[in-house]
Design a protein around this motif. Sequence first.
Motif, PDB file in Angstrom:
ATOM      1  N   GLY A 178       8.530 -12.770  -9.007  1.00  9.48           N
ATOM      2  CA  GLY A 178       9.583 -12.144  -8.932  1.00  9.48           C
ATOM      3  C   GLY A 178      10.585 -12.409  -7.691  1.00  9.48           C
ATOM      4  O   GLY A 178       9.977 -13.028  -6.821  1.00  9.48           O
ATOM      5  N   ALA A 179      11.286 -12.038  -7.902  1.00 11.50           N
ATOM      6  CA  ALA A 179      12.746 -11.899  -6.946  1.00 11.50           C
ATOM      7  C   ALA A 179      12.582 -11.344  -5.550  1.00 11.50           C
ATOM      8  O   ALA A 179      12.654 -11.208  -4.933  1.00 11.50           O
ATOM      9  CB  ALA A 179      14.423 -11.921  -7.570  1.00 11.50           C
ATOM     10  N   THR A 180      11.715  -9.919  -6.013  1.00 13.77           N
ATOM     11  CA  THR A 180      11.654  -9.397  -4.984  1.00 13.77           C
ATOM     12  C   THR A 180      10.807  -9.519  -3.748  1.00 13.77           C
ATOM     13  O   THR A 180      11.132  -9.498  -2.870  1.00 13.77           O
ATOM     14  CB  THR A 180      11.294  -8.035  -5.298  1.00 13.77           C
ATOM     15  OG1 THR A 180      12.075  -7.616  -6.823  1.00 13.77           O
ATOM     16  CG2 THR A 180      11.111  -6.841  -3.966  1.00 13.77           C
ATOM     17  N   PRO A 181       9.506  -9.724  -4.275  1.00 11.15           N
ATOM     18  CA  PRO A 181       8.528 -10.322  -3.658  1.00 11.15           C
ATOM     19  C   PRO A 181       9.261 -11.828  -2.317  1.00 11.15           C
ATOM     20  O   PRO A 181       8.460 -12.628  -1.332  1.00 11.15           O
ATOM     21  CB  PRO A 181       7.109 -11.003  -4.167  1.00 11.15           C
ATOM     22  CG  PRO A 181       7.202 -11.280  -5.770  1.00 11.15           C
ATOM     23  CD  PRO A 181       8.455 -10.048  -5.049  1.00 11.15           C
ATOM     24  N   ALA A 182       9.803 -12.933  -3.254  1.00 11.04           N
ATOM     25  CA  ALA A 182      10.621 -13.702  -2.511  1.00 11.04           C
ATOM     26  C   ALA A 182      11.249 -13.739  -1.864  1.00 11.04           C
ATOM     27  O   ALA A 182      10.838 -14.292  -0.415  1.00 11.04           O
ATOM     28  CB  ALA A 182      11.066 -14.522  -3.534  1.00 11.04           C
ATOM     29  N   SER A 183      11.938 -12.616  -1.442  1.00 11.51           N
ATOM     30  CA  SER A 183      12.876 -12.849  -0.892  1.00 11.51           C
ATOM     31  C   SER A 183      12.539 -11.476   0.390  1.00 11.51           C
ATOM     32  O   SER A 183      12.787 -11.892   1.991  1.00 11.51           O
ATOM     33  CB  SER A 183      14.275 -11.012  -1.493  1.00 11.51           C
ATOM     34  OG  SER A 183      13.557  -9.628  -1.581  1.00 11.51           O
ATOM     35  N   PHE A 184      11.260 -10.791   0.462  1.00  9.05           N
ATOM     36  CA  PHE A 184       9.943 -10.287   1.313  1.00  9.05           C
ATOM     37  C   PHE A 184      10.041 -11.128   2.318  1.00  9.05           C
ATOM     38  O   PHE A 184       9.420 -11.698   3.192  1.00  9.05           O
ATOM     39  CB  PHE A 184       9.495  -9.083   1.308  1.00  9.05           C
ATOM     40  CG  PHE A 184      10.408  -7.999   0.778  1.00  9.05           C
ATOM     41  CD1 PHE A 184      10.833  -7.435   1.842  1.00  9.05           C
ATOM     42  CD2 PHE A 184      10.062  -7.334  -0.675  1.00  9.05           C
ATOM     43  CE1 PHE A 184      11.502  -6.077   1.260  1.00  9.05           C
ATOM     44  CE2 PHE A 184      11.050  -6.760  -0.592  1.00  9.05           C
ATOM     45  CZ  PHE A 184      12.108  -5.566   0.137  1.00  9.05           C
ATOM     46  N   MET A 185       8.987 -12.185   1.183  1.00  8.74           N
ATOM     47  CA  MET A 185       7.766 -13.565   1.361  1.00  8.74           C
ATOM     48  C   MET A 185       9.410 -14.744   2.894  1.00  8.74           C
ATOM     49  O   MET A 185       9.142 -15.115   3.656  1.00  8.74           O
ATOM     50  CB  MET A 185       7.694 -14.060   0.698  1.00  8.74           C
ATOM     51  CG  MET A 185       5.842 -14.519   0.280  1.00  8.74           C
ATOM     52  SD  MET A 185       5.389 -14.743  -1.038  1.00  8.74           S
ATOM     53  CE  MET A 185       4.572 -16.434  -0.138  1.00  8.74           C
ATOM     54  N   ALA A 186      10.304 -15.212   2.536  1.00  9.18           N
ATOM     55  CA  ALA A 186      11.434 -15.619   3.089  1.00  9.18           C
ATOM     56  C   ALA A 186      11.803 -15.188   4.326  1.00  9.18           C
ATOM     57  O   ALA A 186      11.499 -15.733   5.454  1.00  9.18           O
ATOM     58  CB  ALA A 186      12.395 -15.706   2.256  1.00  9.18           C
ATOM     59  N   TYR A 187      11.997 -13.986   4.274  1.00 10.37           N
ATOM     60  CA  TYR A 187      12.476 -12.769   4.688  1.00 10.37           C
ATOM     61  C   TYR A 187      11.822 -12.889   6.146  1.00 10.37           C
ATOM     62  O   TYR A 187      11.194 -13.161   7.289  1.00 10.37           O
ATOM     63  CB  TYR A 187      12.922 -11.385   4.913  1.00 10.37           C
ATOM     64  CG  TYR A 187      13.307 -10.989   6.189  1.00 10.37           C
ATOM     65  CD1 TYR A 187      14.608 -10.528   6.643  1.00 10.37           C
ATOM     66  CD2 TYR A 187      12.430  -9.709   7.068  1.00 10.37           C
ATOM     67  CE1 TYR A 187      15.404 -10.891   7.154  1.00 10.37           C
ATOM     68  CE2 TYR A 187      13.390  -9.266   7.742  1.00 10.37           C
ATOM     69  CZ  TYR A 187      13.906  -9.706   8.322  1.00 10.37           C
ATOM     70  OH  TYR A 187      14.900  -9.570   9.524  1.00 10.37           O
ATOM     71  N   GLY A 188      10.166 -12.281   5.707  1.00  7.87           N
ATOM     72  CA  GLY A 188       9.264 -13.239   6.796  1.00  7.87           C
ATOM     73  C   GLY A 188       9.042 -14.431   7.205  1.00  7.87           C
ATOM     74  O   GLY A 188       8.713 -14.729   8.619  1.00  7.87           O
ATOM     75  N   LEU A 189       8.656 -15.024   6.422  1.00  8.62           N
ATOM     76  CA  LEU A 189       8.822 -16.321   7.122  1.00  8.62           C
ATOM     77  C   LEU A 189       9.208 -17.196   8.275  1.00  8.62           C
ATOM     78  O   LEU A 189       9.583 -17.668   9.435  1.00  8.62           O
ATOM     79  CB  LEU A 189       8.506 -17.412   5.623  1.00  8.62           C
ATOM     80  CG  LEU A 189       6.851 -17.535   5.092  1.00  8.62           C
ATOM     81  CD1 LEU A 189       6.484 -18.041   4.700  1.00  8.62           C
ATOM     82  CD2 LEU A 189       6.094 -17.584   6.537  1.00  8.62           C
ATOM     83  N   ALA A 190      10.722 -16.709   7.710  1.00  8.31           N
ATOM     84  CA  ALA A 190      12.131 -17.221   8.678  1.00  8.31           C
ATOM     85  C   ALA A 190      12.193 -16.452  10.136  1.00  8.31           C
ATOM     86  O   ALA A 190      12.136 -17.026  10.751  1.00  8.31           O
ATOM     87  CB  ALA A 190      13.372 -16.981   7.692  1.00  8.31           C
ATOM     88  N   LYS A 191      11.235 -15.252   9.991  1.00  4.06           N
ATOM     89  CA  LYS A 191      11.456 -14.102  10.822  1.00  4.06           C
ATOM     90  C   LYS A 191       9.901 -14.924  11.831  1.00  4.06           C
ATOM     91  O   LYS A 191      10.315 -14.917  12.748  1.00  4.06           O
ATOM     92  CB  LYS A 191      11.197 -12.588  10.374  1.00  4.06           C
ATOM     93  CG  LYS A 191      10.635 -12.208  12.274  1.00  4.06           C
ATOM     94  CD  LYS A 191      10.435 -10.665  11.505  1.00  4.06           C
ATOM     95  CE  LYS A 191      10.111  -8.850  12.577  1.00  4.06           C
ATOM     96  NZ  LYS A 191      10.136  -8.217  12.283  1.00  4.06           N
ATOM     97  N   LYS A 192       8.844 -15.547  11.731  1.00  2.00           N
ATOM     98  CA  LYS A 192       7.980 -16.082  11.594  1.00  2.00           C
ATOM     99  C   LYS A 192       7.957 -17.294  12.691  1.00  2.00           C
ATOM    100  O   LYS A 192       8.087 -17.932  13.758  1.00  2.00           O
ATOM    101  CB  LYS A 192       6.769 -16.042  10.859  1.00  2.00           C
ATOM    102  CG  LYS A 192       5.233 -16.281  11.578  1.00  2.00           C
ATOM    103  CD  LYS A 192       4.389 -14.660  11.727  1.00  2.00           C
ATOM    104  CE  LYS A 192       3.688 -15.014  13.205  1.00  2.00           C
ATOM    105  NZ  LYS A 192       3.423 -14.333  14.026  1.00  2.00           N
TER     106      LYS A 192
END
Lengths: 509, 174
Positions: free
Chosen positions: A271-285
Motif C-alpha cells: 500500500g501507499a502508506t509504507p511506500a511513502s515511509f520507505m521512500a522517505y527513509g531511503l531518500a534520507k539515507k
Amino acid sequence: MDEISALMQGFSVILTPMNIGLMFVGIILGVLIGVLPGLGGANGVAILLPLTFTMSPTSAIIMLSCIYWGALFGGAITSILFNIPGEPWSVATTFDGYPMAQQGNAGAALTTAFTSSFVGALLAVIMITFLAPLVAKFALKFGSPEFFAVYLLTFCSFVGMGKGSPFKILASMALGFALASVGMDTVTGQLRLTFGQSELMRGFDFLIAVIGLFGIGEILLSMEEGLKFSGKSAKIDPKVVLQTWKQLPQYWVTSLRSSLIGIWMGITPGGATPASFMAYGLAKKMSKRGSKFGTGQMEGVVAPETAAHAAGTSALLPMLALGIPGSPTAAVLLGGLLIWGLQPGPLLFVEQKDFVWGLIASMYLGNIVGLIVVLSTVPLFASILRIPFSIIAPVIIVICAIGAYTVHNAMLDIWFMLGFGVVGYLFKKLDFPLAPLVLALVLGDKAEDSFRQAMLVSQGDVMIMFSNPLVGGITTLALLLLFWPLISKVLAFVKPKKPDEFAVERPVD
Amino acid sequence: MEHDENSADGPVRTGVATNVVEAVVALVLVVIGLVVIYESQRLGSGWTSDGPGAGYFPFYIGVIITISGAGILYQALLGKNRKTEVFVDSVQLKRVLSVLLPATVYVMAISLLGLYVASAIYIALFMVFLGKYSWVKSVIAALAVNTVFFCMFEVWFKVPLFKGALDPLRFLGY
C-alpha cells in the motif's frame, strides 16, 4: 504493441465532454475529501458510490477513480499547511513539507508535492499499461511469508535508518502494534486487550491516532511559543510554480527510486502508506542532503509523494487483474465494479476491453486534470495560511474532533484523539518518532495475520522466512536494514575513513 | 532546546528536567509492556491445537515494549547523552494548558450539546479569550465556520455528526 492500440481505443471511449466533466467534478470532490481529516479516499468513494449508479460503468469508474486521485492529491495540502496528514500516506509528507511551509515556502512545497504525485502516478500508469500481464503473474506467487517479509522490510528500514535512540523507535513501533492488536482477534475471535470495555472491541483506528498525534499534538507544541502563527504567509503565483518545476528535475533519481518503491508496494499489497515511509527513509539515507531531512528539504517532499501516488495508482493493477484490491480505496472501487455487474479478474481484460482500457486511459487524463486543478487552486489553499492562529487553532481542533468522530461515529474516539494529542506532544518533545507508531497501527493487523498464517504453514518454524529465494531475499534485505547501524560501524572500522572534503565533493548519484 | 534561547519571558527557566519526564514515560512503557505480556499469556501466547494462539503475536510485542522501555529508562537516568535541560517552563506549561483544558471541556460539551453547537461556542470563546478578538467578530466567525461544516457534512455528504444528548439543532430537521 497491442497495448498501445488498446490504449488508443480506451482514449476514444473516454474522450466525451461528459466524461471530461466528470473528471473535473471527481478531482475537486476528491481534493475536498483528502483535505478533510477522517473523510479519507475509501470513505469518500464509498459515500459517493451511490451517485454513480445511474451512469455507465465506464463513466462511473472514471468519476470514482478521479475522486481517488483527488484524495491522493488533497492529503498533501493539510500535511503541508497544518502538519495534519489528511490521509495516512501523507504522514511522511509532513516531515519536510510542514517545515517548508513554516519557512514561507508553502507554495513551493505544495507545487513539489503535486508535481511529484503526478510523476509517481504517471510512471505507475505506464507500468500498468505495459507490464500488467507480467506483474499479475508474479504477484500470484506471493504467499503469507512473502507478505510478512515485505512488512518486516518496511519496519526494519525504520530502525536501521532512523536517527536517535533505536529503543525509542522500537518502543514507538511496538506501541503501535500493541494498539493495533486491541479488539477482536480476526483468527480466533477472542477479545484482546479490551479489559472488559465493549467500546474497545472496535480497536484503535489509525486515523484517530494520526489526528491526535499530529493534529492536536502539533497545536499543543505550537502553543508553547504563544499564539503567534508559526507559518509565514506564502506568496503564490505562477512564478513559484515555474521556479519549483525548474528545481525538481535535479531530484530525478529520488523520484525514480520512489516511483519504483511505490509501484512495488502498490502491486504487492503493502500500500501507499509504507511506500511513502520507505521512500522517505531511503531518500534520507541516500541523499547527500539526507542529514538535513526534516528541516524543510524539497527532496523530503518529493520522495513520499511520488511513492504514495505510484503505490495508490498501481494498487489498481492487482484489483483489475486478479480481483485482489491493493488498498482500502481499491477495495471500495472493487465493490463498485461488482455492483455494476463486472467481475474483476483476468477475464475482465478479455470480456470488458472497453472498460479496462477506458479506465487505464482515464488514469492518464485524470492525473493531468488533477494536476491542473490542484495547481490552479494552490493560491486558495495557501491563503489559509494568512488567517491568524487564534482562529485557525480552534478550527483545527474542531476539524480534528469531527474527523475523529466520523471514523466510527463514536464519541469515545474524540476522547482517544485528545489522549493521543497529549501523547503526541510528549513524544515529540522527547524525540520519540511518531511515524513508526502510526505505521505499525495501520499495518499491525495485516502483518500479524500474515505472520500467523506463515507460522501455521510451517508449524511454528521461523525458517519459512527463508524457504524460497523470493521470501529469503526480502527477509535478508530486511535484516540487513535492521542491523545497518551495526554493519556501518563495522564497515567504518574495517575501511580507513576518507577525508571529509572528498566525501562532500564526491557526487552521490 | 537551549537553556538560554527561550528566555524572553524570564531570565531563568525553571521546571522538571527532560530526562526525568523521559524516565517517567519509559516507566509507563515498561508497565504497558508488562500488561500486554500478562494479557497475552492469559489469552494463550503459545501454540494451541489450531495454530498460534490469540496472544502469540502480542506477547512478543509486549516483550519488545518492555525491553525498549527499560532501555530508554537506562538512557534517561544513566546514559551519557541524557538531556538535563528544562522540559517545559511555567510560562510554556500555562500556554499549553490554556489550550488543553478548554479542549477537554469542549470534548465534554460535545456529548451534551453535539458537535456543531459545542464547536461554535468553543471557537467563539477561544477567539475572545485567547485571541482577544471582539465578541461580534468571534461569534460571526464561529457561526460561519460551523454553518460551512453543517452544509458540508449533513447536506452535501450526508454524514450525520454527533448532535449530543440535548440535540439543540433538532429544529433544523437533521
